[in-house]
Write an enzyme that holds these catalytic residues in place. Structure first.
Site, PDB file in Angstrom:
ATOM      1  N   ASP A 163       4.408  -8.620   0.708  1.00  0.00           N
ATOM      2  CA  ASP A 163       4.417  -9.264   2.453  1.00  0.00           C
ATOM      3  C   ASP A 163       3.124 -10.408   2.498  1.00  0.00           C
ATOM      4  O   ASP A 163       4.043 -11.742   3.396  1.00  0.00           O
ATOM      5  CB  ASP A 163       4.538  -8.417   3.476  1.00  0.00           C
ATOM      6  CG  ASP A 163       3.390  -7.440   3.674  1.00  0.00           C
ATOM      7  OD1 ASP A 163       1.719  -7.246   3.461  1.00  0.00           O
ATOM      8  OD2 ASP A 163       3.631  -6.678   4.627  1.00  0.00           O
TER       9      ASP A 163
ATOM     10  N   HIS B 179       0.592  -0.881  -0.022  1.00  0.00           N
ATOM     11  CA  HIS B 179      -0.313   0.041  -0.084  1.00  0.00           C
ATOM     12  C   HIS B 179       1.089   1.175   0.091  1.00  0.00           C
ATOM     13  O   HIS B 179       0.639   2.597   0.108  1.00  0.00           O
ATOM     14  CB  HIS B 179      -0.996   0.048   1.256  1.00  0.00           C
ATOM     15  CG  HIS B 179      -1.612  -1.602   1.503  1.00  0.00           C
ATOM     16  ND1 HIS B 179      -2.481  -1.538   0.060  1.00  0.00           N
ATOM     17  CD2 HIS B 179      -1.882  -1.950   2.552  1.00  0.00           C
ATOM     18  CE1 HIS B 179      -3.199  -2.882   1.019  1.00  0.00           C
ATOM     19  NE2 HIS B 179      -2.737  -3.220   1.768  1.00  0.00           N
TER      20      HIS B 179
END
Length: 534
Positions: free
Chosen positions: A239, A81
């Site tokens: 991740d 993000h």
């Protein structure tokens, strides 16, 4: 032959060199600061990530003595993000606004108004969220127009490292899913969303599947790092998608809970599944043609790090004296405190919250604090509060059928959709196997809390490398070492013994969790009022 996994995290970048059996040969972690110029803001310097990456590659090559010619591929993982804006020369225009930043509430309203609530979920699989990248882009355009005017490239954190290594402007589907600009069902940029938000597609990189090769190491980067020019760089993954590969959660029937800076409850699915209310998030998975569903709590390991940094100076000195990890000492002290932390409950909303509350104004709190409590009662309460927050995530998945209800204490009415607003996208993944990973997952005490509070057996993978291993395996698929992502995981991933719930602890935690669930609704208005104070 070797594979290199690089994980660009929030607290540091971890670089690990693996052999093709998944064994770590050498590793290095370079740390860097988090900038918080205002309450709710969170930024990092992209060049800090790059410097940590260069240092990491040099270090693992030096430690291992490996011939750079024997590195078959490089995989990249990273915090999702974050917004990286580059000028025409490829230089960062400002610090990156990262995942936990909460400044963009007005821009989320702007996105919802422009695209429409239902249509936005249909395309991007999520409602407009302050943590996602699209709202950050609009914030810069609204508040720093001179920066936006100069911007020629928009990248995610790990994709900035790709750009520096290869010169290619590219991303891959799992990380791009968190930008709110991707057509998640069709795994490509959404022309409709870009048009309605007036964002030029030319600012964005090419979208790949996670195991695909996206570029090769340039001569400049090879000279800087010691890598061989032309070494292939795979798409990699965000991740959590990378952690899924690194823990073997690449098929239906598997899930994991991770306690990193943020906390996640994650389930894999072979069929697209979208939560209409946006309490959990659907993204493209790192396995081509599949997706994953995840609930997120913002301040998981961040809560423990905050407590350690601000209240545990003595333990830091003692850890240095003994030559041990400070978290080992903190675990020992928290383990001496009874279940329930002597009637103290912690809300881990240091950076707002995502699942299930979607409230950027939520903030952390200790409930029940009295003169009898010690620092270590507070320490254990932090760990338990994070676990309760992860239980919130799990209960949403239970309530909408994403996870089988193995705990009789879970109440479907807590999470279920109302009959007036049925969910047209039933969620299908059923993780019968729950893994614990991330820094918190390495704590036996924290794993036992999760098992007791979830009412589920918890196991771990024997490898502790998580996302770095995941993207190394993706690079191995791209380089042709493995035929597919599931095959790579089957050949490499090994598991530890299960940690079982303690029945007595479970009964106590059920009562504390029932009270925990009442605290956010009681404080919601107060959080909003606090956010508006000068």
């Amino acid at each position: 032959m070797y594979l290199l996994g690089i994980d660009i995290g929030t607290s540091g970048t971890k670089t690990v060199l693996f052999d093709t059996a998944g064994n770590p040969i050498a590793s290095y972690t370079g740390e860097y600061p988090l900038y918080q110029p205002k309450n709710g803001y969170a930024e990092q310097e992209p060049l800090d990530w790059w410097n940590a990456t260069v240092d990491g590659i040099k270090a693992v090559l030096g430690k291992s003595g490996a011939d750079p010619c024997d590195i078959a591929g490089i995989g990249l993982s990273g915090q999702m993000h974050g917004l990286v804006m580059l000028d025409k020369d490829g230089k960062p225009l400002r610090k990156s606004i990262i995942w936990c930043d909460q400044r963009t509430a007005a821009e989320c309203e702007e996105i919802t108004s422009a695209v429409g609530t239902q249509r936005l979920v249909e395309i991007t699989a999520n409602p407009a969220l302050t943590g996602f990248t699209a709202s950050k882009i609009l914030w810069v355009r609204n508040n720093e127009p001179e920066i936006y005017e100069k911007c020629k490239t928009i990248l995610l954190p790990k994709d900035y490292i790709r750009f520096m290594l290869t010169g290619e402007r590219a991303t891959e589907v799992s990380d791009a899913s968190g930008m709110q600009l991707l057509d998640v069902p069709n795994r490509r940029w959404s022309e409709e969303v870009l048009d309605k938000l007036s964002i030029e597609k030319s600012l964005l990189g090419k979208v790949y599947e996670s195991p695909e090769i996206t570029g090769q190491v340039t001569k400049f980067s090879a000279e800087l790092t010691g890598l061989k020019e032309g070494t292939p760089v795979a798409g990699g993954a965000g991740d959590n998608a990378a952690a899924a590969v690194g823990t073997g959660v690449v098929r239906d029937g598997r899930g994991f809970t991770t306690i990193g800076t943020s906390g996640v409850v994650f389930a894999h699915t072979d069929r697209l599944s979208i939560d209409k209310k946006g309490r959990v998030h659907t993204f493209c998975a790192a396995v081509p043609g599949t997706w994953h569903v995840m609930g997120v709590t913002q301040g998981a390991g961040l809560s423990l790090k905050w407590f350690k940094d601000n209240f545990c100076g003595g333990e830091l000195k003692e850890a240095e004296k003994q030559g041990v990890d400070v978290y080992y000492l903190l675990d020992k002290e928290a383990g001496k405190v009874p279940v329930g932390s002597n009637r103290l409950i912690y809300l881990p909303y240091l950076m707002g919250e995502r699942t299930p509350h979607l409230d950027a104004n939520a903030r952390g709190a200790f409930f029940g604090l009295s003169a009898i409590h010690t620092k270590y009662d507070m320490l254990r309460a932090v760990m338990e509060g994070v676990s309760f927050s992860l239980k919130d995530c799990l209960n949403v998945l239970i309530g909408i059928g994403a996870v089988p209800n193995t705990n009789s204490a879970a109440k479907r009415s807590d999470c279920e959709y109302s009959q007036e607003s049925p969910n047209p996208y039933p969620l299908n993944p059923k993780p019968f196997e729950m893994l614990a990973c991330g820094g918190g997952g390495s704590s036996a005490l924290w794993r036992q809390m999760l098992s007791d509070i979830f009412g589920i057996d918890i196991k771990t993978v024997k490898s502790k490398e998580g996302p770095a291993l995941g993207v190394a395996l993706l690079a191995g698929v791209g380089a042709g070492i493995y035929k597919s992502v599931p095959e790579a995981c089957d050949s490499v991933i090994a598991y530890s013994e299960r940690q079982l719930p303690n029945n007595e602890n479970q009964k106590i935690y059920e009562k504390y969790y029932d009270l925990y669930k009442k605290l956010y609704p009681a404080l919601k208005l107060g959080f909003s009022e606090l956010a508006n104070l000068p």
